[in-house]
Design a protein around this motif. Structure first.
Motif, PDB file in Angstrom:
ATOM      1  N   VAL A 172      -1.609  -1.239  -4.171  1.00  0.00           N
ATOM      2  CA  VAL A 172      -2.718  -0.298  -4.030  1.00  0.00           C
ATOM      3  C   VAL A 172      -2.140   1.075  -3.721  1.00  0.00           C
ATOM      4  O   VAL A 172      -1.302   1.215  -2.825  1.00  0.00           O
ATOM      5  CB  VAL A 172      -3.680  -0.727  -2.907  1.00  0.00           C
ATOM      6  N   ARG A 212     -13.835   4.731  -6.564  1.00  0.00           N
ATOM      7  CA  ARG A 212     -12.485   4.740  -6.000  1.00  0.00           C
ATOM      8  C   ARG A 212     -12.340   5.856  -4.970  1.00  0.00           C
ATOM      9  O   ARG A 212     -11.377   6.598  -4.960  1.00  0.00           O
ATOM     10  CB  ARG A 212     -11.446   4.890  -7.114  1.00  0.00           C
ATOM     11  N   GLY A 265      -6.440  -2.211   2.723  1.00  0.00           N
ATOM     12  CA  GLY A 265      -5.488  -2.616   1.698  1.00  0.00           C
ATOM     13  C   GLY A 265      -4.611  -3.753   2.184  1.00  0.00           C
ATOM     14  O   GLY A 265      -4.313  -4.702   1.447  1.00  0.00           O
ATOM     15  N   LEU A 292      -9.131  -4.365  -0.758  1.00  0.00           N
ATOM     16  CA  LEU A 292      -9.187  -3.413  -1.863  1.00  0.00           C
ATOM     17  C   LEU A 292      -8.767  -4.110  -3.153  1.00  0.00           C
ATOM     18  O   LEU A 292      -8.015  -5.086  -3.126  1.00  0.00           O
ATOM     19  CB  LEU A 292      -8.261  -2.220  -1.595  1.00  0.00           C
ATOM     20  N   VAL A 326       0.865  -1.180   0.000  1.00  0.00           N
ATOM     21  CA  VAL A 326       0.000   0.000   0.000  1.00  0.00           C
ATOM     22  C   VAL A 326       0.900   1.228   0.000  1.00  0.00           C
ATOM     23  O   VAL A 326       1.688   1.430   0.928  1.00  0.00           O
ATOM     24  CB  VAL A 326      -0.935   0.021   1.226  1.00  0.00           C
ATOM     25  N   ARG A 354      -5.301  -0.798  -8.111  1.00  0.00           N
ATOM     26  CA  ARG A 354      -6.137   0.390  -8.280  1.00  0.00           C
ATOM     27  C   ARG A 354      -5.583   1.572  -7.488  1.00  0.00           C
ATOM     28  O   ARG A 354      -4.846   1.415  -6.516  1.00  0.00           O
ATOM     29  CB  ARG A 354      -7.574   0.136  -7.824  1.00  0.00           C
ATOM     30  N   THR A 355      -5.981   2.759  -7.922  1.00  0.00           N
ATOM     31  CA  THR A 355      -5.612   3.996  -7.237  1.00  0.00           C
ATOM     32  C   THR A 355      -6.879   4.629  -6.678  1.00  0.00           C
ATOM     33  O   THR A 355      -7.835   4.885  -7.422  1.00  0.00           O
ATOM     34  CB  THR A 355      -4.929   4.976  -8.202  1.00  0.00           C
ATOM     35  N   TYR A 356      -6.898   4.848  -5.379  1.00  0.00           N
ATOM     36  CA  TYR A 356      -8.062   5.416  -4.705  1.00  0.00           C
ATOM     37  C   TYR A 356      -7.795   6.866  -4.321  1.00  0.00           C
ATOM     38  O   TYR A 356      -6.693   7.212  -3.910  1.00  0.00           O
ATOM     39  CB  TYR A 356      -8.400   4.601  -3.452  1.00  0.00           C
TER      40      TYR A 356
END
Length: 334
Positions: free
Chosen positions: A153, A299, A206, A211, A119, A215-217
């Motif tokens: 993540v 997201r 994460g 998650l 993360v 992906r990018t949150y």
């Protein structure tokens, strides 16, 4: 393949003794994880021990500028969290060294150890084409992490607030000392402050593997407010009427340059409330909010089923100390 129970897993947290780190460590130990806190000064991380049970938290020495120390810190870990970031460059602690090369070093160590639960904390506004070195190097770090550990993540929080923050506390301290509060630009830049505890919860998810990998949150709180509105709210909460003076960006840049020189000449002894860099001026000249794409794709906090804490609820709970009579100033707080 099912993951082991948290108590059987070890999580290495780089930067675990910082503002965000202490909240992340708390969220992880509540889940039962064993936490290895990797910091430059482990002797200063002892305050984290009460957050967990005996032996649950262990601090080790690591510096992102030294790959061998990073590799040693991730050895035997099941998951890794990288929280390391800086707002001011000093000596060898440059944006490039810490946020770009440092993130790359952590990702390389994870790849070499076979760890894909990584993360990485970045920031809203991270962009390769940004005029801000802070935002550019955050983007470079993201790119390196994504290339080396594709399942990592990445979290992009807006400015974070909480009892130990350097945002609301800073403006409150300035308002206590100064009759006039300078405001970078016209104060119209939009911000979406996120509660640090909410961000820590997403980090922990994460680590849980909850998650979606790769992906990018983007994490922003429930309020979108201008910089001026946020400063006005701070003054209202602490009961101090202050003149808020907008500074055009060119003038703010000149003031920042002067303060940088003064800070250098005083060997860093300039009070934190008065420190301002040209890069920060650049950052404060643009909006810092969750993108429409992140909202549409889930997201963000809402997409994760998290109702984020608002500035209005949390900030007054720790800014009371800046009121004229502190916690006893109930009339001003009401």
């Amino acid at each position: 393949m099912a993951l082991q129970a948290p108590a059987q897993q070890l999580v290495t947290v780089f930067g675990g003794s910082g503002f965000v780190g202490r909240h992340v460590v708390r969220a992880l130990v509540k889940r039962g994880y064993r936490v290895r806190v990797a910091v430059r000064r482990p002797d200063l991380a002892g305050f984290l021990q009460p957050l967990g049970t005996v032996g649950q938290i262990h601090a080790v020495q690591a510096n992102l500028r030294y790959p061998a120390s990073v590799a040693a810190a991730v050895k035997g870990a099941d998951a890794v969290v990288n929280l390391v970031g800086i707002m001011n460059e000093r000596g060898r602690q440059s944006f490039a060294a810490v946020q770009a090369n440092g993130a790359r070093t952590v990702a390389q160590a994870c790849a070499a150890a076979g760890i894909d639960r990584l993360v990485q904390i970045s920031a809203l506004g991270a962009a390769a084409e940004s005029r801000s070195a802070y935002a550019r190097t955050k983007a470079e770090g993201e790119s390196a992490v994504r290339h080396i550990v594709p399942r990592a993540v990445i979290l992009r929080p807006s400015v974070m607030f909480g009892p130990e923050d350097d945002f609301f506390n800073r403006f409150a301290s300035m308002a206590r000392m100064m009759p006039v509060l300078p405001l970078v630009g016209d104060g119209s830049a939009k911000l979406q402050p996120a509660f640090v505890g909410d961000v820590a919860e997403v980090v922990a998810r994460g680590v849980d593997g909850a998650l979606e990998p790769g992906r990018t949150y983007e994490l922003g709180g429930p309020e979108v407010m201008s910089l001026r509105e946020l400063v006005e709210d701070v003054c209202k909460v602490i009961g101090r009427k202050r003149l808020i003076l907008p500074l055009p960006l060119p003038l703010a840049g000149i003031m920042a340059r002067v303060l940088e020189v003064v800070d250098t000449l005083t060997l860093g002894l300039l009070p934190n409330e008065l420190k301002l860099t040209r890069d920060q001026v650049t950052l404060l000249g643009s909006d810092n909010v969750v993108s429409a794409a992140a909202k549409a794709e889930g997201r963000d906090f809402a997409g994760l089923g998290i109702a984020p804490v608002s500035v209005e609820v949390e900030v007054p709970s720790y800014l009371w100390r800046f009121r004229k009579t502190g916690q006893f100033d109930t009339a001003r707080a009401s």
